[in-house]
Structure formats: C-alpha cells, structure tokens
Design a protein around this motif. Structure first.
Motif, short mmCIF file in Angstrom:
data_model
loop_
_atom_site.label_atom_id
_atom_site.label_comp_id
_atom_site.label_asym_id
_atom_site.label_seq_id
_atom_site.Cartn_x
_atom_site.Cartn_y
_atom_site.Cartn_z
N ASP A 1 0.74 -1.17 -0.06
CA ASP A 1 -0.02 -0.12 0.00
C ASP A 1 0.91 1.38 0.00
O ASP A 1 0.42 2.34 -0.54
CB ASP A 1 -0.91 -0.07 1.34
CG ASP A 1 -2.06 -0.85 1.04
OD1 ASP A 1 -2.31 -1.38 -0.03
OD2 ASP A 1 -2.65 -1.23 2.12
N VAL A 2 2.16 1.10 0.57
CA VAL A 2 2.84 2.41 0.67
C VAL A 2 4.23 2.28 -0.32
O VAL A 2 4.81 3.19 -0.44
CB VAL A 2 3.32 2.74 2.10
CG1 VAL A 2 1.99 2.88 2.96
CG2 VAL A 2 3.98 1.62 2.73
N PHE A 3 4.54 1.08 -0.70
CA PHE A 3 5.74 1.03 -1.42
C PHE A 3 5.39 0.32 -2.78
O PHE A 3 5.11 -0.87 -3.07
CB PHE A 3 6.79 0.04 -0.70
CG PHE A 3 8.14 -0.03 -1.62
CD1 PHE A 3 8.93 1.29 -1.62
CD2 PHE A 3 8.38 -1.07 -1.90
CE1 PHE A 3 10.18 0.93 -2.23
CE2 PHE A 3 9.82 -1.38 -2.65
CZ PHE A 3 10.52 -0.50 -2.65
N PRO A 4 5.79 1.12 -3.85
CA PRO A 4 5.35 0.47 -5.24
C PRO A 4 6.41 -0.42 -5.88
O PRO A 4 6.14 -0.90 -6.86
CB PRO A 4 5.25 1.70 -6.01
CG PRO A 4 6.33 2.72 -5.52
CD PRO A 4 6.11 2.38 -3.75
N GLY A 5 7.51 -0.31 -5.37
CA GLY A 5 8.91 -0.85 -5.99
C GLY A 5 8.73 -2.59 -5.84
O GLY A 5 8.09 -3.09 -5.20
#
Length: 230
Positions: free
Chosen positions: A204-208
């Motif tokens: 939810d908070v980190f796209p990598g």
C-alpha cells in the motif's frame, strides 16, 4: 571490502536483476525460468553499505560527506546498486518491542537514510533498503522467541510497525527495492496470515520490488510467504 578512510563496511551482493519496476510491471511478472531475462532487466553489481555508529564516528554515517565520497568510489568501480540497513533495537531475543532509535533519535536516522538514498540516486545507483534488528543485550535475530502466544502477538505488532514505517519512507524516497525482513528464522515459517497481511500493507505504501533476506544456513526452505512478494 573495507575503506578505512571512510569507515564504511561494504559487502558485495550480486546476481539479482536491477530495476525500479513500477506496479504495472509487477502485475505481469511471472515466476518462470526465463522471467528476469524476458523483462529485459539487467544484472546487479551491488554493495551493502553498513551503518556507522554515530556516537563513535560522528559525521561519518549515512548521508554524510563520507558516504558521498564512498558512493563516488563505488560508482568508479562499476557498482550500480547499494543496499542500506536501518536498524530497529531490541533488548534481547525475548523482547516484544522494537525501538526505532538505534544510536540516534529516529527522526535523525530517517533524515540520514533519506540523504543517502538521494546521494545514491544522484549517481545513478539504485537502492535496496533492508531493515535489520539489533540485539542490545544478547541473542540473535534468528533466535527471536518472546515465549508465549500473547507475547508473540505483541512482538509481531511491533515488527509490523517497524517494517511498514520504513516501507512508507522507502516509497516516499523512491527506493528501488525493499526487504520486508532479514533472518526472521523463528517466525518466517509461521503465522502465514500475518505475513500475507504485512506484505499487503507494505504494498500500500511501497510501489517497487519486494524481497526478503533469509538466513542461508537453515531458513531458506522454511519461508512460507515468498509467493506473496511477487
């Protein structure tokens, strides 16, 4: 490698693809023999930059002029990835609380991590952020055991806060890869619902890219949540 002048400990890591994969790319990633080559991702030539005890070596740690000098040298050597390691602090391997103030106040540590990420990216070096746990008075990460299910629940909630907090920062700073744990040997093969939920919260908070750093000695065959990282 050790650079005495810079007082940074560096450990080579390699054989893992380098990318800042966006979430859309992650959705199409499949676990097959040719998955990495098919994406066109290049190989990593990487180094882990260990943290500096700020109380012993002021102005030599992450985000300092010394780390900038180190990154210049690593770039000259052909390094294209670095791993950096924020620490959480436990009293021992029976504790239930992970504190965020390793060697310095939490906000000071966050700023230092943010600064070294920016330093690395300014040199076109990608970054993997790998949160670690430090034991103050005995034990090891791989031997954590609070001693009862009630205490495990307390510990796992503290671990969730620790991992999600750094994941949010990693996302805000544009970190390329994030490790949700390191040598969690006593609980990486348990609490499947917990790990699935934790990974979803991190996403939810980190796209990598996400990964997990298992202890090579015994743990690798027991980790039960790898599929959720893909």
């Amino acid at each position: 490698m050790f650079f005495p002048k810079l007082r940074h400990f560096c450990l080579l890591f390699c054989l893992f693809p380098a990318t800042s994969v966006a979430s859309a790319q992650l959705e199409t990633f499949s676990v097959e023999a040719n998955s990495w080559p098919d994406t066109g991702l290049s190989a990593i030539r990487g180094v882990t930059i260990g943290p500096i005890e700020s109380s012993q070596h002021p102005n030599r740690g992450y985000g300092s002029s010394a780390s900038a000098e180190l990154l210049d040298e690593l770039k000259r050597m052909g390094v294209n990835w670095v791993a950096i390691t924020p620490y959480g602090r436990m009293w021992n391997d029976r504790s239930t609380e992970i504190r965020m103030d390793f060697e310095a106040p939490y906000e000071q540590n966050r700023q230092a991590m943010k600064d070294i990420v920016a330093q690395a990216h300014a040199r076109n070096i990608r970054v993997m952020l790998v949160p670690h746990i430090w034991m103050e008075a005995g034990g090891e990460r791989r031997s954590i055991d609070p001693g009862s299910e009630a205490r495990w629940k307390q510990f796992l909630e503290s671990y969730r806060r620790f991992i999600v907090a750094w994941a949010k920062d990693a996302g805000d700073w544009g970190v390329d890869m994030y490790a949700i744990g390191q040598e969690c040997q006593t609980f990486s093969g348990r609490y499947g619902h917990y790990w699935k939920t934790l990974i979803a919260q991190v996403r939810d908070v980190f796209p990598g890219l996400l990964t997990y750093s298992a202890n090579w000695y015994q743990e690798t065959i027991d980790v039960l949540f790898g599929i959720y990282l893909m």
